[in-house]
Motif scaffolding. Structure first.
Motif, short mmCIF file in Angstrom:
data_model
loop_
_atom_site.label_atom_id
_atom_site.label_comp_id
_atom_site.label_asym_id
_atom_site.label_seq_id
_atom_site.Cartn_x
_atom_site.Cartn_y
_atom_site.Cartn_z
N ILE A 157 15.21 39.87 -33.30
CA ILE A 157 14.74 40.23 -34.64
C ILE A 157 15.77 41.13 -35.30
CG2 ILE A 157 12.95 41.44 -35.93
CD1 ILE A 157 10.95 40.63 -33.86
N ASP A 158 16.20 40.75 -36.51
CA ASP A 158 17.20 41.53 -37.25
C ASP A 158 16.66 42.94 -37.52
OD1 ASP A 158 18.98 42.55 -39.03
OD2 ASP A 158 18.72 41.00 -40.56
N PRO A 159 17.36 43.98 -37.05
CA PRO A 159 16.86 45.35 -37.28
C PRO A 159 16.72 45.69 -38.77
CG PRO A 159 18.93 45.38 -36.04
CD PRO A 159 18.61 43.95 -36.31
N ALA A 160 17.48 44.98 -39.61
CA ALA A 160 17.37 45.24 -41.05
C ALA A 160 15.96 44.92 -41.56
CB ALA A 160 18.40 44.42 -41.81
N LEU A 161 15.24 44.00 -40.88
CA LEU A 161 13.89 43.66 -41.34
C LEU A 161 12.98 44.88 -41.25
CD1 LEU A 161 13.27 40.13 -39.78
CD2 LEU A 161 13.98 40.73 -42.09
N LEU A 181 5.23 41.49 -34.88
CA LEU A 181 4.29 40.66 -34.14
C LEU A 181 4.34 39.18 -34.56
CD1 LEU A 181 2.67 41.52 -31.78
CD2 LEU A 181 0.68 41.87 -33.26
N PRO A 182 4.28 38.87 -35.86
CA PRO A 182 4.37 37.47 -36.25
C PRO A 182 5.69 36.83 -35.80
CG PRO A 182 3.72 38.81 -38.12
CD PRO A 182 4.04 39.76 -37.03
N LEU A 183 6.76 37.60 -35.85
CA LEU A 183 8.05 37.01 -35.46
C LEU A 183 8.14 36.87 -33.95
CD1 LEU A 183 10.44 38.85 -37.92
CD2 LEU A 183 9.65 36.49 -38.00
N GLN B 88 23.02 43.63 -46.87
CA GLN B 88 24.08 42.62 -46.95
C GLN B 88 23.55 41.22 -46.64
OE1 GLN B 88 27.36 43.53 -44.40
NE2 GLN B 88 28.60 41.83 -45.15
N HIS B 89 22.72 41.12 -45.58
CA HIS B 89 22.22 39.80 -45.20
C HIS B 89 20.77 39.62 -45.62
CE1 HIS B 89 25.98 38.80 -43.34
NE2 HIS B 89 25.96 39.96 -42.72
N TYR B 90 20.44 40.16 -46.77
CA TYR B 90 19.17 39.96 -47.48
C TYR B 90 17.96 40.58 -46.78
CZ TYR B 90 22.51 36.23 -48.42
OH TYR B 90 23.65 35.54 -48.62
N ALA B 91 17.81 40.35 -45.46
CA ALA B 91 16.68 40.91 -44.71
C ALA B 91 15.34 40.57 -45.34
CB ALA B 91 16.83 42.44 -44.57
N LEU B 92 15.20 39.32 -45.80
CA LEU B 92 13.88 38.87 -46.25
C LEU B 92 13.04 38.56 -45.02
CD1 LEU B 92 14.89 36.53 -49.20
CD2 LEU B 92 14.01 38.87 -49.31
N PHE B 93 11.72 38.75 -45.13
CA PHE B 93 10.85 38.47 -43.98
C PHE B 93 10.69 36.96 -43.85
CE2 PHE B 93 9.09 42.52 -45.86
CZ PHE B 93 9.89 43.33 -45.07
N PRO B 94 11.21 36.37 -42.76
CA PRO B 94 11.29 34.91 -42.69
C PRO B 94 9.92 34.23 -42.59
CG PRO B 94 12.04 35.91 -40.63
CD PRO B 94 11.82 37.02 -41.60
#
Ligand code: ATP
Ligand code: MG
Lengths: 267, 364
Positions: A157-161, A181-183, B88-94
Motif C-alpha cells: 500500500i502506497d504510504p502516500a495514501l 482494510l479495503p485495500l 507526485q503520484h496522485y495518491a488517489l484511493f484506488p
C-alpha cells in the motif's frame, strides 16, 4: 534444436504433473475395490467403502470438529495476524526487527514440539483437552502465515495514501478502516484461506492436544488406520480430494486464486 | 497579536530536522503570506519534501516551531491541521470512485450527505472533470488523476495547500496546461499555496515568491524577478537561469565597486556581496543576454576576443559559444535568428559585457 528443447520441456512438465497426480489417482481407484483390503489394482467394483466413510461416526465428528476448529483458528489468527502486521509495519519500537524475524518465520518450531509443549502446559495447569486448547495450538501454528500474507499486502500500500487520508482529516483509526482494510481485503482473504487449509490438514501437533471428543479428521483417520486396513480410508481420501478441488475452483471463481497466490509469491 | 503576524498564513521558525547523521533541514525559517503562492525550489535531497512534511505534520521537527494561521501546530496531528495535500503520484484511493475520493475529506469532517454531493460536484467542475465522478482513478490519465487530487485537496477549504512536485510525473505537453490551470484556480480561490519543485522554469512562472534551498537551508527567498536579477549567492546565480561563470581574483575595491582580474583582463563592476576582500578568489557570473558580440579587438570588447565555436538556434534567439585562447567558453545570447550567418564558425569576435548586470560572489 529449439524445437527439440521445447518438446523436451513439455515432456518433463507432463511427467512431473503425472508424478504429482499419481498418488491421488491410485487412492481414488483403490477406493472402489470390493475387497476389505487396501490393494492396487482393485479386483472388483463397489461403493460400500464410500458409504462406510460417510457414515462412520468418528469421521463425521472429526469433520465437524475440523470445521469448528479451523473456522475459529484461522479467524482468530487473521485478527491477531492483521494487528501484528500493522504494528510491525507501521510503528517503530525497540526489538521490532527481532519480532519481525520471529513472527515471519513459520518453519522455526517443529509441529510435534509445539504439540508436546501444549500438552505439558495443559496438564501442568490442569486444563482439559478442550476445543480451546486445539484452537490455541492451531492459532500459534498458522499465525506466521497469516501475518506474512497481511504484512506483504500492507507493504504494497502506497504510504502516500495514508498521508492523503490524514491530510483530509482521517484519524489513524478511520484511515485504517476506510483505506487500509479495503485495500488489504485480498491479502486477508488469501491469509485466511492458507490458514484454513493448514489448520484443517494439521495432524502432528493436533494429535497431542485432541482427545476422543475433540479429535479432527486427520486424527480420526490415523486412529482408524491403526485398527482397520480396509479401503474406507481410500474412499475418504477420494472424497477429500474431490472436496478440495471443488473448494479451490470456487475460491478461484470468486476470489481470484491467482491474485491471492501472487501475494504470497511477492514476499 | 500584531497586524503583520496575522497576515502570515504559515510561519516556520528555526526548524531543524536530522535523520541519523544527515541534516535534512538546518535552521530554516520562512513565512508565507495569506493567499501567497510560494515555491520551494532546489536540487534533489535539499530538504524540500521534509519541509513540506513538517508543515503537514507527517514529520516532527527536532527543534523549532510551525504556525498555521497564527496558531502553533507543533502539537497537532496532521488530521487536525486543515491542510490540503497533493502528491507526485496522485495518491488517489484506488478502491473508491472519483466522487468518493473528492468527498472523502468532507465525510471525515462530518459534512451532511446532501451538502457533500453539491460540493463534490462543484469541485469536479472547478477542475473541468464534472462528468467523471463515477469512474475509478485507474481509468483516468495522469493529468486527470492529478486534477482530481487537486479537487480532493481543495474541496475541504484547507488553510493551506501543499503540493509536492505535482506535475513531475505528467507528460511535458500537458504539464504547461496543468500549471496554468493550477495558477488560475489558486488565484480565484486566493488560497495560500506551498509548492515544491526542482524545475526552475515551473517555479519562475507560477510563484509569487520562491525559496531556493540547498543542503537543508534556504539560500534566498525572493520574487522570481529578484531571484533572476539579484541572486544572493553563487548557488542561486548558478541554479536559476542560464549563466556564464568565471573564477577571478579581487584586485581592488571601493564602497560600491570592485576591480577583478580575470585571465589577463581587469574589470570593474558593482559589488553584489559584502564579503569580498582584496586578494580573495571570487566567482564572476554574467547572463548570456548581458553579453554582446562586437568586432574583434575593438575597444568595446571588455571581455576580450575569441573564436566562434558553436551556434545553438533557439527560435527567438541564437546562443553563440565563443572560445577564448585560455579554453574558457562563453555563451552569448544574440536576439533574432541572424547570428548564424553574421558570425561564422571559427570567426574571431570580441565579447562585450554589461558589467552593471554582472554578479560577483566569494569563491567557496
Ligand atoms: N525518512 C528518511 N530517513 C532518512 N533520511 C531521509 C528520510 N527522508 C529524507 N531523508 C534525507 O533527508 C534529505 C532531504 O530529503 P528530502 O526528501 O526532503 O529531499 P527533497 O528536496 O524532497 O528531494 P527530492 O527532490 O529528491 O524529492 C535527503 O538527504 C534524504 O536522504
Ligand atoms: Mg521530495
Amino acid at each position: 534444436m529449439d524445437q527439440l528443447l521445447r518438446v523436451m520441456v513439455r515432456v518433463v512438465i507432463a511427467l512431473t504433473l503425472c508424478f504429482v497426480a499419481l498418488p491421488s489417482l491410485v487412492v481414488i481407484v483403490t477406493a472402489f475395490n470390493d475387497k476389505a483390503i487396501l490393494m492396487f489394482p482393485p479386483t472388483g467394483f463397489s461403493l460400500r467403502w464410500f458409504e462406510r466413510a460417510i457414515t462412520y461416526d468418528d469421521f463425521r465428528r472429526g469433520l465437524m470438529n475440523g470445521f469448528i476448529i479451523t473456522a475459529w483458528a484461522s479467524s482468530l489468527a487473521l485478527v491477531c495476524g492483521t494487528l501484528g502486521a500493522v504494528v510491525i509495519e507501521r510503528y517503530r519500537f525497540a526489538g521490532r526487527r527481532w519480532l519481525e524475524a520471529i513472527l515471519l518465520s513459520p518453519l522455526v518450531i517443529p509441529h510435534f514440539t509445539l504439540g508436546i509443549a501444549m500438552l505439558i502446559l495443559a496438564s501442568a495447569m490442569h486444563v482439559e483437552r478442550t476445543y480451546s486448547l486445539v484452537v490455541l495450538c492451531h492459532v500459534i501454528l498458522v499465525l506466521p502465515f497469516v501475518m506474512r500474507s497481511v504484512y506483504v499486502s500492507l507493504k504494497n500500500i502506497d504510504p502516500a495514501l495514508g498521508r492523503a487520508a490524514a491530510s483530509l482529516g482521517a484519524t489513524p483509526l478511520q484511515c485504517f478502516l476506510r483505506i487500509d482494510l479495503p485495500l488489504l481485503a485480498p491479502g486477508l482473504a488469501g491469509g485466511w484461506l492458507f490458514a484454513a487449509i493448514l489448520s484443517f490438514n494439521e495432524f502432528t501437533a493436533t494429535l497431542f492436544v485432541t482427545g476422543q471428543r475433540t479429535q479432527t479428521l486427520p486424527v480420526a483417520m490415523y486412529t482408524y488406520v491403526r485398527e482397520y486396513a480396509d479401503p474406507t480410508m481410500a474412499a475418504l481420501s477420494a472424497l477429500l480430494i474431490a472436496a478440495t478441488v471443488l473448494f479451490l475452483l470456487a475460491a478461484n471463481r470468486w476470489l481470484g486464486l491467482a491474485r491471492i497466490l501472487s501475494i504470497e509469491a511477492g514476499r | 497579536m500584531t497586524q503583520t503576524t496575522e497576515s502570515f498564513s504559515v510561519s516556520v521558525a528555526n526548524v531543524r530536522k536530522a535523520y541519523g547523521t544527515t541534516t535534512a533541514l538546518d535552521d530554516v525559517s520562512l513565512t508565507v503570506q495569506a493567499g501567497e503562492f510560494l515555491t520551494l525550489l532546489g536540487p534533489s535531497g535539499c530538504g524540500k519534501t521534509t519541509l513540506l512534511n513538517l508543515i503537514a505534520g507527517f514529520v516532527q521537527p527536532d527543534q523549532g516551531s510551525i504556525c498555521i494561521d497564527g496558531e502553533s501546530v507543533n502539537e497537532l496531528p496532521p488530521y487536525r491541521r486543515s491542510i490540503g495535500m497533493v502528491f507526485q503520484h496522485y495518491a488517489l484511493f484506488p478502491h473508491m470512485s472519483v466522487a468518493d475520493n473528492v468527498g472523502f475529506g468532507l465525510k471525515m469532517h462530518q459534512v451532511p450527505k446532501s451538502e457533500i454531493a453539491v460540493r463534490v460536484k462543484a469541485a469536479l467542475e472547478m477542475v473541468r472533470l464534472g462528468q467523471l465522478g463515477e469512474r475509478r482513478p485507474r481509468e483516468l490519465s495522469g493529468g486527470q488523476q492529478q486534477r482530481i487530487a487537486l479537487a480532493r485537496a481543495l474541496v475541504i477549504n484547507p488553510k493551506v495547500v501543499l503540493l509536492d512536485e505535482p506535475f513531475s510525473a505528467i507528460d511535458k505537453n500537458l504539464r504547461a496546461e496543468m500549471q496554468v490551470e493550477l495558477k488560475q484556480i489558486q488565484q480565484r480561490l486566493g488560497i495560500t499555496t506551498i509548492f515544491v519543485t526542482h524545475d526552475q522554469s515551473e517555479a519562475l512562472s507560477l510563484s509569487d515568491r520562491i525559496a531556493v534551498m540547498s543542503n537543508g537551508q534556504i539560500e534566498q527567498l525572493s520574487a522570481p524577478a529578484d531571484l533572476y536579477r539579484h541572486p544572493a549567492s553563487s548557488f542561486v546565480a548558478s541554479f536559476i537561469g542560464d549563466i556564464n561563470r568565471f573564477p577571478c581574483v579581487i584586485k581592488a575595491r571601493t564602497e560600491t565597486t570592485c576591480t577583478v582580474a580575470m585571465a589577463d583582463t581587469l574589470l570593474t563592476l558593482p559589488i553584489t556581496h559584502p564579503a569580498l576582500s582584496i586578494g580573495a578568489a571570487a566567482l564572476l557570473f554574467i547572463r548570456p543576454e548581458e553579453l554582446t558580440l562586437v568586432p574583434s579587438h575593438s575597444d568595446a570588447a571588455n571581455l576580450g576576443t575569441g573564436q566562434v565555436d558553436t551556434h545553438v538556434y533557439q527560435g527567438t534567439h541564437v546562443d553563440v559559444y565563443v572560445r577564448f585562447a585560455d579554453a574558457r567558453v562563453l555563451r552569448v545570447r544574440h536576439p533574432g535568428w541572424q547570428a548564424t550567418s553574421l558570425f561564422a564558425l571559427g570567426q574571431a569576435v570580441g565579447v562585450q559585457a554589461n558589467l552593471q548586470q554582472a554578479f560577483i560572489f566569494p569563491a567557496r
